[in-house]
Design a protein around this motif. Structure first.
Motif, PDB file in Angstrom:
ATOM      1  N   GLY A  46      59.822  45.346   6.890  1.00 50.14           N
ATOM      2  CA  GLY A  46      58.934  44.219   7.160  1.00 50.14           C
ATOM      3  C   GLY A  46      58.786  43.295   5.967  1.00 50.14           C
ATOM      4  N   LYS A  66      61.734  40.887   7.290  1.00 44.79           N
ATOM      5  CA  LYS A  66      60.926  40.017   8.146  1.00 44.79           C
ATOM      6  C   LYS A  66      60.101  39.021   7.344  1.00 44.79           C
ATOM      7  CE  LYS A  66      57.731  40.090  12.058  1.00 44.79           C
ATOM      8  NZ  LYS A  66      57.024  40.885  13.074  1.00 44.79           N
ATOM      9  N   ILE A  80      51.493  48.579  12.057  1.00 44.47           N
ATOM     10  CA  ILE A  80      52.326  49.275  13.032  1.00 44.47           C
ATOM     11  C   ILE A  80      51.481  49.577  14.257  1.00 44.47           C
ATOM     12  CG2 ILE A  80      53.608  51.422  13.503  1.00 44.47           C
ATOM     13  CD1 ILE A  80      54.400  51.437  10.535  1.00 44.47           C
ATOM     14  N   ILE A  95      50.397  42.791  18.928  1.00 45.86           N
ATOM     15  CA  ILE A  95      51.398  42.397  17.926  1.00 45.86           C
ATOM     16  C   ILE A  95      51.011  41.062  17.299  1.00 45.86           C
ATOM     17  CG2 ILE A  95      53.807  41.701  17.600  1.00 45.86           C
ATOM     18  CD1 ILE A  95      54.577  43.690  19.786  1.00 45.86           C
ATOM     19  N   THR A 109      53.114  42.472  12.188  1.00 47.52           N
ATOM     20  CA  THR A 109      53.518  43.731  12.818  1.00 47.52           C
ATOM     21  C   THR A 109      54.981  44.000  12.505  1.00 47.52           C
ATOM     22  OG1 THR A 109      51.938  43.396  14.620  1.00 47.52           O
ATOM     23  CG2 THR A 109      53.700  45.006  14.978  1.00 47.52           C
ATOM     24  N   VAL A 110      55.248  45.199  11.990  1.00 45.44           N
ATOM     25  CA  VAL A 110      56.624  45.536  11.613  1.00 45.44           C
ATOM     26  C   VAL A 110      57.271  46.514  12.589  1.00 45.44           C
ATOM     27  CG1 VAL A 110      56.230  45.058   9.177  1.00 45.44           C
ATOM     28  CG2 VAL A 110      55.853  47.382  10.045  1.00 45.44           C
ATOM     29  N   ALA A 111      56.452  47.277  13.348  1.00 48.27           N
ATOM     30  CA  ALA A 111      57.048  48.288  14.223  1.00 48.27           C
ATOM     31  C   ALA A 111      56.077  48.696  15.318  1.00 48.27           C
ATOM     32  CB  ALA A 111      57.456  49.527  13.423  1.00 48.27           C
ATOM     33  N   CYS A 147      59.595  44.034  21.608  1.00 47.81           N
ATOM     34  CA  CYS A 147      59.960  44.226  20.199  1.00 47.81           C
ATOM     35  C   CYS A 147      61.091  43.281  19.799  1.00 47.81           C
ATOM     36  CB  CYS A 147      60.356  45.679  19.951  1.00 47.81           C
ATOM     37  SG  CYS A 147      58.971  46.843  19.972  1.00 47.81           S
ATOM     38  N   ARG A 149      59.708  39.665  19.554  1.00 46.43           N
ATOM     39  CA  ARG A 149      58.749  39.418  18.470  1.00 46.43           C
ATOM     40  C   ARG A 149      59.270  39.861  17.098  1.00 46.43           C
ATOM     41  NH1 ARG A 149      53.576  38.896  20.696  1.00 46.43           N
ATOM     42  NH2 ARG A 149      52.932  38.318  18.586  1.00 46.43           N
ATOM     43  N   VAL A 205      60.206  42.903  15.972  1.00 48.19           N
ATOM     44  CA  VAL A 205      59.487  44.107  15.590  1.00 48.19           C
ATOM     45  C   VAL A 205      60.381  45.305  15.862  1.00 48.19           C
ATOM     46  CG1 VAL A 205      57.537  45.592  16.231  1.00 48.19           C
ATOM     47  CG2 VAL A 205      57.199  43.122  16.013  1.00 48.19           C
TER      48      VAL A 205
END
Length: 404
Positions: free
Chosen positions: A125, A129, A138, A187, A191-193, A220, A223, A225
């Protein structure tokens, strides 16, 4: 029998005397096992319908796995990751191919795999990201079970697992399991995951609504993620497919694996992902002295080869249908809920009859070992080597317990 005296009560007392009471095991003391069967210190045999929470998918002492362990014990057991050993590359390559991923990071326990996945997702992230430092979050689901480390229990909704272990690690948002709209709404830009079990095992083998996992995958992707699938219990043949995600054609960005990967012989876990995700780790940023050790790799490579044939996935799917038919026949006859996916079942007993613990004690007295969870629910997860006759025996015994 030993000198015509039962050894079990004394062994149970000794275990309780010298062990921290972080478990409440059934009062049975196992001394040997083979295939789907266990034998206690008094010589009584039991059909294993728990399989070490799926760690024994291939049964007790599977000859191919035992042979691999014996051969490796005579050669080399540990080097640490400071050096490369001759079992490492084959294991990582064959597991990566099984998962359809580029890279594998071996660890030891399932909780370590989850912790690794969290660290990798956060680093991805920040570095890929572009999430501001220290702001990564998360998304997780209520009813989750991912382990019992301090960070993991921080986002548990099970008070037995969580209470009195704070202060808790921040950076997690809990949403209802199976609710795609709630997940999507949670999200944000940081948000990374999304970390999910494709089937919630500890919760009672809870299968999400059809279309949920594909929806999570799409959200996911849209977005930016990572979708992390915790397949530690559900993976490696348990549900009738290699991974539970396979039932809906879903491929996560990261698999978390464990339990059955060690064949019931050694603890082995792993994270599998592509290089654009796992490649964020550099030397010195994550590690494990025993992770990927020679003994673990030798055994786990044979596990991967057993799975590569597809035999165990087919057995689980076919025998799972037999299990489903038998259990659904008990609805209204002591069971008020049944959930089955492959050789994995969650059974809700009418709480007016008995608790899950009492049901497991009565099954034990009749030679069947299972495990309760959350009050009146019990789980069945027999080794994938179980036979049709043994499944019928388990169902017949359960029928007797409920009728009694």
């Amino acid at each position: 029998m030993v000198d015509d005296k039962l050894r079990t009560p004394g062994a149970v007392r000794d275990a309780e005397r010298w062990t921290a009471h972080n478990y409440h095991p059934l009062p049975v003391v196992i001394s040997s096992a083979e295939g789907a069967w266990l034998t206690d210190v008094d010589g009584k045999r039991y059909l294993d319908c728990l399989a070490g929470y799926s760690a024994l998918n291939f049964g007790h002492r599977h000859p191919q796995l035992i042979a691999a362990a014996h051969a490796q014990l005579d050669r080399l057991t540990l080097t640490s990751r400071a050096f490369i050993h001759d079992q490492f590359a084959d294991f990582c390559r064959e597991l990566a191919e099984l998962c359809g991923k580029d890279l594998v990071l071996p660890m030891n326990t399932g909780a370590e795999a989850v912790e690794t996945g969290i660290k990798v997702a956060r680093k991805w992230g920040y570095q890929v990201k572009g999430v501001p430092a220290g702001q990564a979050n998360i998304i997780v689901a209520d009813g989750n079970f991912h382990g019992r480390t301090t960070t993991i229990v921080s986002f548990s909704t099970d008070e037995d697992a969580r209470a009195d272990f704070g202060p808790y690690t921040p950076g997690f948002t809990v949403v209802p399991y199976g609710d795609l709209d709630a997940l999507a709404a949670a999200i944000d830009d940081n948000t990374v995951a999304v970390l999910l079990e494709p089937i919630q095992g500890e919760q009672g083998v809870v299968v999400p609504p059809e279309g949920y996992l594909p929806g999570v995958r799409q959200v996911c992707t849209d977005r930016n993620v990572l979708f992390i699938a915790d397949e530690i219990q559900s993976g490696l043949g348990r549900t009738g497919r290699t991974f539970a995600c396979d039932h809906e054609g879903v491929v996560p960005d990261m698999y978390l694996l464990g339990k059955a990967l060690g064949g019931g012989i050694v603890p082995v876990s792993a994270v599998a992902a592509n290089s654009d995700v796992l490649g964020v780790l550099k030397p010195g940023q994550h590690g494990s002295t025993f992770g990927g050790n020679p003994l673990a790799c030798a055994v786990a490579t044979e596990v991967v080869r057993l799975l590569a044939t597809g035999e165990f996935q087919r057995r689980s799917a076919a025998l799972g249908e037999r299990l489903r038919t038998g259990l659904e026949g008990l609805l209204g006859k002591g069971l008020v809920g049944v959930r089955v996916r492959g050789l994995w079942a969650g059974l809700d007993i009418d709480p007016a009859l008995m608790s899950g613990r009492e049901a497991c004690e009565r099954l034990m007295a009749r030679g069947i070992l299972a495990k309760d969870t959350h009050g009146s629910t019990i789980r069945l997860a027999p080794p994938l080597v179980i036979t049709e006759e043994e499944i019928d025996q388990a169902i017949k015994t359960l029928t007797e317990v409920l009728a009694a």
